[in-house]
Design an enzyme around this catalytic site. Structure first.
Site, PDB file in Angstrom:
ATOM      1  N   TYR A 125    -101.806  -0.744-102.149  1.00 23.96           N
ATOM      2  CA  TYR A 125    -103.189  -1.075-101.802  1.00 23.96           C
ATOM      3  C   TYR A 125    -104.141  -0.160-102.559  1.00 23.96           C
ATOM      4  O   TYR A 125    -103.848   1.028-102.753  1.00 23.96           O
ATOM      5  CB  TYR A 125    -103.430  -0.864-100.302  1.00 23.96           C
ATOM      6  CG  TYR A 125    -102.823  -1.917 -99.417  1.00 23.96           C
ATOM      7  CD1 TYR A 125    -103.531  -3.068 -99.099  1.00 23.96           C
ATOM      8  CD2 TYR A 125    -101.549  -1.763 -98.889  1.00 23.96           C
ATOM      9  CE1 TYR A 125    -102.984  -4.038 -98.265  1.00 23.96           C
ATOM     10  CE2 TYR A 125    -100.988  -2.723 -98.061  1.00 23.96           C
ATOM     11  CZ  TYR A 125    -101.720  -3.855 -97.753  1.00 23.96           C
ATOM     12  OH  TYR A 125    -101.171  -4.811 -96.935  1.00 23.96           O
ATOM     13  N   TYR A 164     -93.864  -3.046 -99.450  1.00 27.90           N
ATOM     14  CA  TYR A 164     -94.157  -1.615 -99.589  1.00 27.90           C
ATOM     15  C   TYR A 164     -93.503  -0.820 -98.463  1.00 27.90           C
ATOM     16  O   TYR A 164     -93.310  -1.320 -97.357  1.00 27.90           O
ATOM     17  CB  TYR A 164     -95.668  -1.362 -99.662  1.00 27.90           C
ATOM     18  CG  TYR A 164     -96.490  -1.835 -98.475  1.00 27.90           C
ATOM     19  CD1 TYR A 164     -96.670  -1.016 -97.361  1.00 27.90           C
ATOM     20  CD2 TYR A 164     -97.118  -3.082 -98.490  1.00 27.90           C
ATOM     21  CE1 TYR A 164     -97.455  -1.433 -96.294  1.00 27.90           C
ATOM     22  CE2 TYR A 164     -97.896  -3.509 -97.426  1.00 27.90           C
ATOM     23  CZ  TYR A 164     -98.058  -2.678 -96.326  1.00 27.90           C
ATOM     24  OH  TYR A 164     -98.826  -3.097 -95.273  1.00 27.90           O
ATOM     25  N   ARG A 174     -92.393  -3.054 -95.400  1.00 28.02           N
ATOM     26  CA  ARG A 174     -93.097  -4.237 -94.912  1.00 28.02           C
ATOM     27  C   ARG A 174     -92.735  -5.448 -95.767  1.00 28.02           C
ATOM     28  O   ARG A 174     -92.793  -5.371 -96.996  1.00 28.02           O
ATOM     29  CB  ARG A 174     -94.619  -4.056 -94.982  1.00 28.02           C
ATOM     30  CG  ARG A 174     -95.270  -3.020 -94.084  1.00 28.02           C
ATOM     31  CD  ARG A 174     -95.100  -3.247 -92.586  1.00 28.02           C
ATOM     32  NE  ARG A 174     -95.025  -4.621 -92.120  1.00 28.02           N
ATOM     33  CZ  ARG A 174     -96.066  -5.440 -91.938  1.00 28.02           C
ATOM     34  NH1 ARG A 174     -97.285  -5.044 -92.183  1.00 28.02           N
ATOM     35  NH2 ARG A 174     -95.897  -6.660 -91.486  1.00 28.02           N
ATOM     36  N   HIS A 177     -96.903  -9.677 -97.416  1.00 29.93           N
ATOM     37  CA  HIS A 177     -97.815 -10.345 -96.476  1.00 29.93           C
ATOM     38  C   HIS A 177     -99.236 -10.261 -96.987  1.00 29.93           C
ATOM     39  O   HIS A 177     -99.580  -9.407 -97.799  1.00 29.93           O
ATOM     40  CB  HIS A 177     -97.733  -9.695 -95.084  1.00 29.93           C
ATOM     41  CG  HIS A 177     -98.104  -8.238 -95.093  1.00 29.93           C
ATOM     42  ND1 HIS A 177     -97.192  -7.248 -95.390  1.00 29.93           N
ATOM     43  CD2 HIS A 177     -99.282  -7.615 -94.870  1.00 29.93           C
ATOM     44  CE1 HIS A 177     -97.800  -6.075 -95.351  1.00 29.93           C
ATOM     45  NE2 HIS A 177     -99.073  -6.257 -95.046  1.00 29.93           N
ATOM     46  N   HIS A 179    -103.137 -10.089 -95.306  1.00 30.15           N
ATOM     47  CA  HIS A 179    -103.916  -9.931 -94.076  1.00 30.15           C
ATOM     48  C   HIS A 179    -105.030 -10.970 -94.031  1.00 30.15           C
ATOM     49  O   HIS A 179    -105.717 -11.184 -95.045  1.00 30.15           O
ATOM     50  CB  HIS A 179    -104.540  -8.531 -94.019  1.00 30.15           C
ATOM     51  CG  HIS A 179    -103.536  -7.418 -93.941  1.00 30.15           C
ATOM     52  ND1 HIS A 179    -103.179  -6.835 -92.756  1.00 30.15           N
ATOM     53  CD2 HIS A 179    -102.808  -6.791 -94.904  1.00 30.15           C
ATOM     54  CE1 HIS A 179    -102.274  -5.877 -92.991  1.00 30.15           C
ATOM     55  NE2 HIS A 179    -102.034  -5.838 -94.292  1.00 30.15           N
TER      56      HIS A 179
HETATM   57 FE   LIG Z   1    -100.391  -4.651 -95.125  1.00 29.50          FE
END
Ligand SMILES: [Fe+2]
Lengths: 260, 214
Positions: A125, A164, A174, A177, A179
């Protein structure tokens, strides 16, 4: 004399309860068996953050059945294409993500703001708190915004986010995905969620995914769409988002649209 | 005619005449399962930051107040990665929403909705004090703001209300506040401050804020 109201929801199509002269809809509750709990022990951060006391029932009154009108003015035409940022093309598998925003009565939710954010193709991110050793992409900021059309449809072009690691447990990763944040029409419909991709091998060890009761997990997973996959350009994934509805039967209306 | 020669789907999705498709039973309602909630996670600032987020009322609007507070976890530690969203009536008790059966209200400089993150240690939103709103049962509700709290470690938003400690008479008449024991009621009452009001939100533990199932 009257005609049936069909198709998408219109303001004023209310009428479940009549008290004190006000006709107020009641938004249905998803049963516990198919709704995500606030806390989930395997997701460690919930331990000190999820409230422990039973929530108090709040009847749906005017504040709960109304909501902000947030639309086109929050969105530019570039916001629907996350692959072109900062004067260049993001690295990764280009994907079209599309679907409809509906309520649980099956009605499309038109003119609804949909906000999305995601990691880049390497699973990182663009955020100061995310500093695991994966590269940032100068042409990807991970932010998208769209408004649904008159049939509740949305779509945006992006790249497939990478998985990640995170600190929840040893070797925790994770699943890929995106959000999503949606308002609907009413405070009661507000939803923040995550969209997954089909057959992700990381589902089994992910407590955020597994916090969703088994009977509802499929609702969080997009479907690969050959129909919308673009030759020589991008794969496509379809995902419908369903907000709470009001279980209303159709109304007879006068020709001028007033509820009879 | 070949009965299996079904024409392709039209470009525009089928719109059922009744507004709902059948469940297979004439008496059973058609209903879609709602999409399950998930946490906003630690990176919500990427997707949910608005330059005008904290302004439920435009800067400088007459009667404007700041409502500030901290979000605290079960150990009393300040949560720095939460987001607080608010929705409320204007000073006349109207909502800028077409969903209001009385009609959408318009109050100068007022949006009714604000969104604030807690990175600095507290949230702060600028708004107008809401008026009283009918409770639908012949009475009036106390002035209140509906609040959603989102954060890493919370899998579904939690909902609470901000009411006002100096609205003694209105609070005493409010059905929601009246239904709460005294010590729990206080967790919803914002205290007057220099430029508005203050109220901390305690996610769990001693003095846990009253959260509502909406
Ligand atoms: Fe996330």
């Amino acid at each position: 004399m009257g005609s049936l109201v069909t198709g998408s929801y219109r303001p004023g199509m209310t009428g479940t309860t009549s008290t004190g002269g006000l006709h107020l809809p009641r938004y249905l509750h998803e049963p516990d068996a198919t709704r995500t709990p606030v806390g989930f022990p395997d997701y460690k951060s919930t331990g000190l953050r999820a409230p422990l006391r039973t929530p108090v029932d709040l009847p749906h009154r005017l504040t709960e059945i109304t909501g902000p009108v947030l639309g086109e003015d929050r969105v530019t035409s570039q916001d629907a294409d996350l692959t072109l940022r900062n004067g260049g093309e993001a690295v990764g598998q280009r994907i079209l993500v599309y679907g409809r925003v509906l309520d649980s009565d099956g009605r499309p939710v038109p003119d609804a703001l949909v906000e999305v954010w995601q990691a880049n193709a390497a699973g990182r991110y663009r955020h100061v708190v995310d500093n695991w050793p994966a590269p940032l992409d100068p042409h990807f900021d991970g932010l998208g915004r769209v408004v649904t059309d008159s049939l509740g449809r949305y779509e945006f072009m992006t790249i497939k986010p990478g998985a990640y690691p995170w600190g929840n447990h040893h070797n925790a990763w994770r699943p890929a995905h995106i959000h999503f944040s949606l308002f609907g029409r009413a405070f009661s419909q507000r939803l923040v969620t995550q969209m997954y991709f089909p057959d992700d091998p990381l589902f089994g060890q992910d407590p955020i995914y597994n916090a969703i009761p088994a009977a509802a997990r499929h609702r969080a997973i997009s479907r690969y769409s050959l129909e919308r996959t673009q030759d020589n350009w991008a794969l496509a994934f379809e995902w419908d988002v369903v907000l709470r509805g009001t279980d209303q039967t159709p109304f007879e209306t006068d020709d001028d649209g007033d509820v009879a | 005619m070949n009965p299996l020669d079904v024409p392709p789907d039209p470009a525009v999705p089928f719109q059922p005449r009744s507004g709902r498709r059948g469940s297979g039973f004439l008496t059973g309602p058609f209903r879609l399962g709602t999409t399950p909630s998930a946490t906003v996670g630690p990176y919500l600032a990427i997707g949910l930051t608005w330059p005008d987020g904290i302004w439920a009322a435009e800067e400088g609007t007459e009667g404007g107040i700041w409502i500030r507070g901290r979000v605290l976890d079960g150990n009393g530690v300040i949560v720095l990665d939460a987001m607080v969203e608010t929705w409320q009536a204007d000073p006349d008790g109207g909502f800028p929403s077409p969903e209001d059966p009385r009609g959408a209200a318009s109050y100068p400089g007022f949006r009714g909705h604000a969104r604030a993150q807690t990175l600095s240690g507290e949230f702060g939103i600028y708004t107008l004090k809401p008026g009283r709103v009918p409770d639908g049962e012949g009475g009036l509700q106390a002035p209140h703001i509906d609040v959603s709290v989102f954060a890493r470690g919370i899998l579904d938003r939690v909902v609470t209300r901000i009411c006002f400690a100096d609205e003694v008479q209105a609070n005493a008449e409010d059905a929601v506040l009246r239904g709460l024991p005294e010590d729990r009621r206080n967790t919803l009452l914002a205290i007057p401050a220099d430029d508005g009001y203050r109220l901390d939100i305690r996610l769990q533990g001693d003095g846990e804020t009253v959260f509502f199932a909406v």
